[in-house]
Design an enzyme around this catalytic site. Sequence first.
Site, PDB file in Angstrom:
ATOM      1  N   CYS A  54      43.960  45.334  48.789  1.00  0.00           N
ATOM      2  CA  CYS A  54      45.029  44.840  47.920  1.00  0.00           C
ATOM      3  C   CYS A  54      45.953  45.994  47.514  1.00  0.00           C
ATOM      4  O   CYS A  54      45.668  47.163  47.783  1.00  0.00           O
ATOM      5  CB  CYS A  54      44.439  44.178  46.677  1.00  0.00           C
ATOM      6  SG  CYS A  54      43.561  45.323  45.584  1.00  0.00           S
ATOM      7  N   CYS A  71      44.280  48.724  45.454  1.00  0.00           N
ATOM      8  CA  CYS A  71      43.380  49.550  46.257  1.00  0.00           C
ATOM      9  C   CYS A  71      44.171  50.583  47.061  1.00  0.00           C
ATOM     10  O   CYS A  71      43.781  51.744  47.157  1.00  0.00           O
ATOM     11  CB  CYS A  71      42.543  48.675  47.182  1.00  0.00           C
ATOM     12  SG  CYS A  71      41.513  47.480  46.298  1.00  0.00           S
TER      13      CYS A  71
END
Length: 77
Positions: free
Chosen positions: A10, A13
């Site tokens: 994501c 991240c």
Amino acid sequence: MDIKVLGSGCAKCKTLEQATKDAVAELGIEATITKVEDFIKIMEFGVMTTPALVVDGKVVSKGTLLKVEEIKELLTK
């Protein structure tokens, strides 16, 4: 130093991965940074919320998007 960024891929991240790379570069330390996206491997670290940061096998942060300065502080402890 072995650093792992745990996350699904994501935006948070990816941001943590880049901030970690920036922190390592600013500190001038030698480190291997690995992105771990496999949920089974992430759970092996006992992490249920991502992104997470693992330094030399120890989870030092989970569920928080750290800033470069915060990562540098964790890496120099």
